[in-house]
Scaffold this motif. Structure first.
Motif, PDB file in Angstrom:
ATOM      1  N   THR A  10       7.077  10.110  11.699  1.00 29.56           N
ATOM      2  CA  THR A  10       6.574   9.833  10.232  1.00 29.56           C
ATOM      3  C   THR A  10       7.163  10.859   9.367  1.00 29.56           C
ATOM      4  OG1 THR A  10       4.300   9.595  11.418  1.00 29.56           O
ATOM      5  CG2 THR A  10       4.373   9.735   9.076  1.00 29.56           C
ATOM      6  N   GLU A  11       7.996  10.216   8.341  1.00 26.89           N
ATOM      7  CA  GLU A  11       8.663  10.778   7.094  1.00 26.89           C
ATOM      8  C   GLU A  11       7.934  10.995   6.170  1.00 26.89           C
ATOM      9  OE1 GLU A  11      11.892  12.003   7.787  1.00 26.89           O
ATOM     10  OE2 GLU A  11      11.885  11.288   9.805  1.00 26.89           O
ATOM     11  N   LEU A  12       7.023   9.964   5.651  1.00 22.22           N
ATOM     12  CA  LEU A  12       6.081  10.118   4.543  1.00 22.22           C
ATOM     13  C   LEU A  12       4.987   9.531   4.633  1.00 22.22           C
ATOM     14  CD1 LEU A  12       6.536   7.638   2.543  1.00 22.22           C
ATOM     15  CD2 LEU A  12       8.743   8.581   2.381  1.00 22.22           C
ATOM     16  N   VAL A  13       3.840   9.681   4.124  1.00 22.03           N
ATOM     17  CA  VAL A  13       2.706   9.030   3.830  1.00 22.03           C
ATOM     18  C   VAL A  13       2.496   8.792   2.462  1.00 22.03           C
ATOM     19  CG1 VAL A  13       1.567   9.917   6.080  1.00 22.03           C
ATOM     20  CG2 VAL A  13       0.929  11.194   3.927  1.00 22.03           C
ATOM     21  N   LEU A  14       1.770   7.521   2.117  1.00 21.63           N
ATOM     22  CA  LEU A  14       1.384   7.158   0.772  1.00 21.63           C
ATOM     23  C   LEU A  14      -0.329   7.715   0.746  1.00 21.63           C
ATOM     24  CD1 LEU A  14       3.008   4.031   0.532  1.00 21.63           C
ATOM     25  CD2 LEU A  14       4.006   6.272  -0.458  1.00 21.63           C
ATOM     26  N   ALA A  15      -0.849   8.500   0.023  1.00 23.77           N
ATOM     27  CA  ALA A  15      -2.053   8.907   0.325  1.00 23.77           C
ATOM     28  C   ALA A  15      -3.151   8.318  -0.814  1.00 23.77           C
ATOM     29  CB  ALA A  15      -2.268  10.543   0.114  1.00 23.77           C
ATOM     30  N   SER A  16      -4.639   8.483  -0.349  1.00 24.43           N
ATOM     31  CA  SER A  16      -5.586   7.707  -1.585  1.00 24.43           C
ATOM     32  C   SER A  16      -5.533   8.696  -2.740  1.00 24.43           C
ATOM     33  CB  SER A  16      -6.664   7.737  -0.824  1.00 24.43           C
ATOM     34  OG  SER A  16      -7.321   8.770  -0.096  1.00 24.43           O
ATOM     35  N   LEU A  59     -14.451   8.712   0.270  1.00 21.58           N
ATOM     36  CA  LEU A  59     -14.801   9.992   0.818  1.00 21.58           C
ATOM     37  C   LEU A  59     -13.875  11.056   1.455  1.00 21.58           C
ATOM     38  CD1 LEU A  59     -17.914   8.499   2.878  1.00 21.58           C
ATOM     39  CD2 LEU A  59     -17.947   9.208   0.512  1.00 21.58           C
ATOM     40  N   GLN A  60     -12.662  10.812   1.888  1.00 21.50           N
ATOM     41  CA  GLN A  60     -11.812  11.615   2.389  1.00 21.50           C
ATOM     42  C   GLN A  60     -10.340  11.213   1.902  1.00 21.50           C
ATOM     43  OE1 GLN A  60     -14.031  10.071   4.887  1.00 21.50           O
ATOM     44  NE2 GLN A  60     -15.153  12.077   5.268  1.00 21.50           N
ATOM     45  N   LEU A  61      -9.624  12.066   2.079  1.00 18.88           N
ATOM     46  CA  LEU A  61      -8.165  11.553   1.789  1.00 18.88           C
ATOM     47  C   LEU A  61      -7.413  10.886   3.105  1.00 18.88           C
ATOM     48  CD1 LEU A  61      -5.960  12.054   0.002  1.00 18.88           C
ATOM     49  CD2 LEU A  61      -5.333  14.272   0.960  1.00 18.88           C
ATOM     50  N   LEU A  62      -7.244   9.640   2.966  1.00 15.06           N
ATOM     51  CA  LEU A  62      -6.433   8.612   3.744  1.00 15.06           C
ATOM     52  C   LEU A  62      -5.140   8.544   3.355  1.00 15.06           C
ATOM     53  CD1 LEU A  62      -8.308   5.668   5.220  1.00 15.06           C
ATOM     54  CD2 LEU A  62      -6.055   5.210   3.747  1.00 15.06           C
ATOM     55  N   ALA A  63      -4.404   8.186   4.173  1.00 10.55           N
ATOM     56  CA  ALA A  63      -2.772   8.150   4.081  1.00 10.55           C
ATOM     57  C   ALA A  63      -2.447   7.001   4.944  1.00 10.55           C
ATOM     58  CB  ALA A  63      -2.212   9.568   4.237  1.00 10.55           C
ATOM     59  N   LEU A  64      -1.266   6.343   4.420  1.00  9.25           N
ATOM     60  CA  LEU A  64      -0.719   5.384   5.384  1.00  9.25           C
ATOM     61  C   LEU A  64       0.751   5.853   5.434  1.00  9.25           C
ATOM     62  CD1 LEU A  64      -1.515   1.944   3.049  1.00  9.25           C
ATOM     63  CD2 LEU A  64      -2.688   2.984   5.145  1.00  9.25           C
ATOM     64  N   VAL A  70      -2.489   5.263  10.116  1.00 13.13           N
ATOM     65  CA  VAL A  70      -3.359   5.378   9.258  1.00 13.13           C
ATOM     66  C   VAL A  70      -4.054   6.971   9.541  1.00 13.13           C
ATOM     67  CG1 VAL A  70      -5.596   4.906   7.988  1.00 13.13           C
ATOM     68  CG2 VAL A  70      -4.208   3.052   8.635  1.00 13.13           C
ATOM     69  N   TYR A  71      -3.721   7.844   8.711  1.00 13.55           N
ATOM     70  CA  TYR A  71      -3.854   9.182   8.698  1.00 13.55           C
ATOM     71  C   TYR A  71      -5.167   9.649   8.090  1.00 13.55           C
ATOM     72  CZ  TYR A  71       0.441   9.783  11.100  1.00 13.55           C
ATOM     73  OH  TYR A  71       1.530   9.518  12.106  1.00 13.55           O
TER      74      TYR A  71
END
Length: 116
Positions: A10-16, A59-64, A70-71
């Motif tokens: 995983t190089e990067l994530v797009l977060a909520s 409710l929580q930080l979610l990231a793709l 999905v993190y």
């Protein structure tokens, strides 16, 4: 004998929270927000579905992740046995550059696929 499927880092994530986080191994740059998250399993993603994941993201930080996972932020789920992502938030200028690179890469992949 079954072979283990290849893994993708995983190089990067797009977060909520609207940020793009990039992975790091040592110390992040000073003053950057840090996201540590753990990947949901395929069964968990299917169980929650899109609406459930969006509700959870409120409710929580979610990231793709760029690896397709999905993190969910640290502390929201049990981490044992899960893939972990640790990353720091990009500045707006860095995020713009990454978005341009993603766009360029996606365009090139699309052209290559259409040529086949």
């Amino acid at each position: 004998m079954a072979t283990k499927p290849p893994t993708m880092e995983t190089e990067l994530v797009l977060a909520s929270d609207g940020a793009i986080y990039v992975s790091f191994e040592e110390e992040p740059p000073a003053g950057r927000r840090v996201f540590t998250g753990y990947a949901l399993t395929a069964d968990e993603r299917a169980q929650h579905g899109t609406q459930g994941l969006l509700r959870w993201a409120c409710l929580q930080l979610l990231a793709l992740g760029s690896d397709g996972c999905v993190y969910i932020e640290e502390g929201a789920i049990e981490p044992e046995g899960r893939k972990e992502f640790r990353g720091y938030a990009l500045t707006p200028q860095e995020a713009e550059r990454v978005a341009q690179e993603i766009h360029r890469t996606a365009f090139n992949v699309t052209i290559a696929m259409r040529a086949k």
